[in-house]
Design a protein around this motif. Sequence first.
Motif, short mmCIF file in Angstrom:
data_model
loop_
_atom_site.label_atom_id
_atom_site.label_comp_id
_atom_site.label_asym_id
_atom_site.label_seq_id
_atom_site.Cartn_x
_atom_site.Cartn_y
_atom_site.Cartn_z
N LEU A 1 2.64 13.11 -8.88
CA LEU A 1 3.77 12.80 -9.76
C LEU A 1 4.70 11.77 -9.12
N LEU A 2 5.01 11.97 -7.85
CA LEU A 2 5.87 11.02 -7.14
C LEU A 2 5.20 9.66 -7.05
N ALA A 3 3.91 9.65 -6.73
CA ALA A 3 3.18 8.39 -6.59
C ALA A 3 3.17 7.62 -7.91
N SER A 4 3.00 8.33 -9.01
CA SER A 4 2.98 7.67 -10.32
C SER A 4 4.32 7.00 -10.61
N GLY A 5 5.41 7.71 -10.34
CA GLY A 5 6.73 7.12 -10.58
C GLY A 5 7.00 5.94 -9.66
N VAL B 1 5.17 2.69 -10.80
CA VAL B 1 5.86 2.02 -11.91
C VAL B 1 7.09 1.27 -11.39
N ALA B 2 7.90 1.94 -10.58
CA ALA B 2 9.14 1.33 -10.09
C ALA B 2 8.87 0.14 -9.19
N LEU B 3 7.88 0.25 -8.32
CA LEU B 3 7.58 -0.84 -7.40
C LEU B 3 6.99 -2.04 -8.13
N ARG B 4 6.18 -1.80 -9.14
CA ARG B 4 5.63 -2.91 -9.91
C ARG B 4 6.72 -3.63 -10.69
N ARG B 5 7.69 -2.87 -11.17
CA ARG B 5 8.82 -3.50 -11.85
C ARG B 5 9.63 -4.35 -10.87
N TYR C 1 6.20 -5.88 -6.91
CA TYR C 1 5.16 -5.63 -5.92
C TYR C 1 3.84 -5.38 -6.63
N THR C 2 2.75 -5.83 -6.00
CA THR C 2 1.42 -5.42 -6.43
C THR C 2 1.08 -4.17 -5.62
N VAL C 3 0.94 -3.04 -6.29
CA VAL C 3 0.85 -1.75 -5.61
C VAL C 3 -0.56 -1.19 -5.67
N GLU C 4 -1.09 -0.84 -4.51
CA GLU C 4 -2.33 -0.09 -4.42
C GLU C 4 -1.98 1.29 -3.87
N HIS C 5 -2.63 2.33 -4.41
CA HIS C 5 -2.27 3.70 -4.03
C HIS C 5 -3.48 4.45 -3.51
N VAL C 6 -3.30 5.12 -2.40
CA VAL C 6 -4.29 6.07 -1.88
C VAL C 6 -3.55 7.37 -1.59
N CYS C 7 -4.30 8.48 -1.60
CA CYS C 7 -3.63 9.78 -1.51
C CYS C 7 -4.03 10.59 -0.28
N ASP C 8 -4.75 10.01 0.65
CA ASP C 8 -5.07 10.73 1.88
C ASP C 8 -5.12 9.76 3.05
N GLY C 9 -5.03 10.31 4.26
CA GLY C 9 -4.93 9.48 5.45
C GLY C 9 -6.16 8.65 5.74
N ALA C 10 -7.34 9.23 5.55
CA ALA C 10 -8.57 8.49 5.83
C ALA C 10 -8.69 7.27 4.93
N LEU D 1 0.85 -1.18 0.00
CA LEU D 1 0.00 0.00 0.00
C LEU D 1 0.89 1.24 0.00
N LEU D 2 0.73 2.07 -1.02
CA LEU D 2 1.46 3.32 -1.13
C LEU D 2 0.52 4.46 -0.75
N VAL D 3 0.90 5.21 0.29
CA VAL D 3 0.09 6.33 0.77
C VAL D 3 0.88 7.60 0.50
#
Length: 221
Positions: free
Chosen positions: A11-15, A18-22, A25-34, A4-6
């Motif tokens: 822009l940073l999250a997008s990069g 990509v890098a973590l999937r390479r 890792y199976t990456v899930e992304h959220v952009c806020d604390g809740a 889980l990428l929080v």
Amino acid sequence: MRLLLVEDDALLASGLRVALRRAHYTVEHVCDGASAVAALRDNAFDIAVLDLGLPELDGTRVLEQVRAAGNGLPVLILSARDAMRDRVQSLDLGADDYLVKPFELDELLARLRVLMRRHGGRPVNRIERGALVLEVDSLRASWHGQPVELQRLEFMLLKQLAEQPQRVFNRAQLEETLYGWGEGVESNTIDVHVHHLRKKLAPAAIKTVRGVGYRLGDVNA
């Protein structure tokens, strides 16, 4: 490995995705604390990368709530806050590591590997099921001793089935592993990957369970 990428910096999250999937890792992304708290409450992750300066709920509060709920998954803080008090507070609240932005990607990946080893979650590097052998680190596969050229998503799907050979996975579970949340996926994408794998291995290597999904088939033929 599900990560889980929080991170609220798009822009940073997008990069990082990509890098973590390479890095497999199976990456899930959220952009806020809740959203992070909800994701960690409702889903099983192997590790989390957590920013501190988040909208709605600060990262330290996310960390507090995660640990208060008894969730012991490894958490790596990735933050621009470089003051010693922020590092000490985060570690005292239950963070496993702290990396200051800007950072080198290789160092982030190395720290994630250390955390997974420390928590007993180091992935198996070699999977053997009958005539099928998967080398996880290098994405290499062989069938009856002969190398088989697989695309990355084909390898990931086959690895998912080989890790739990008796389990039947439905399409939604396989799509989540391969693509993550919220990504547009054609309705027949998994079927196409299975078709290609059967051609490269053998028709019986992946079994269709009608009305349910797929599982690993006869890998001893």
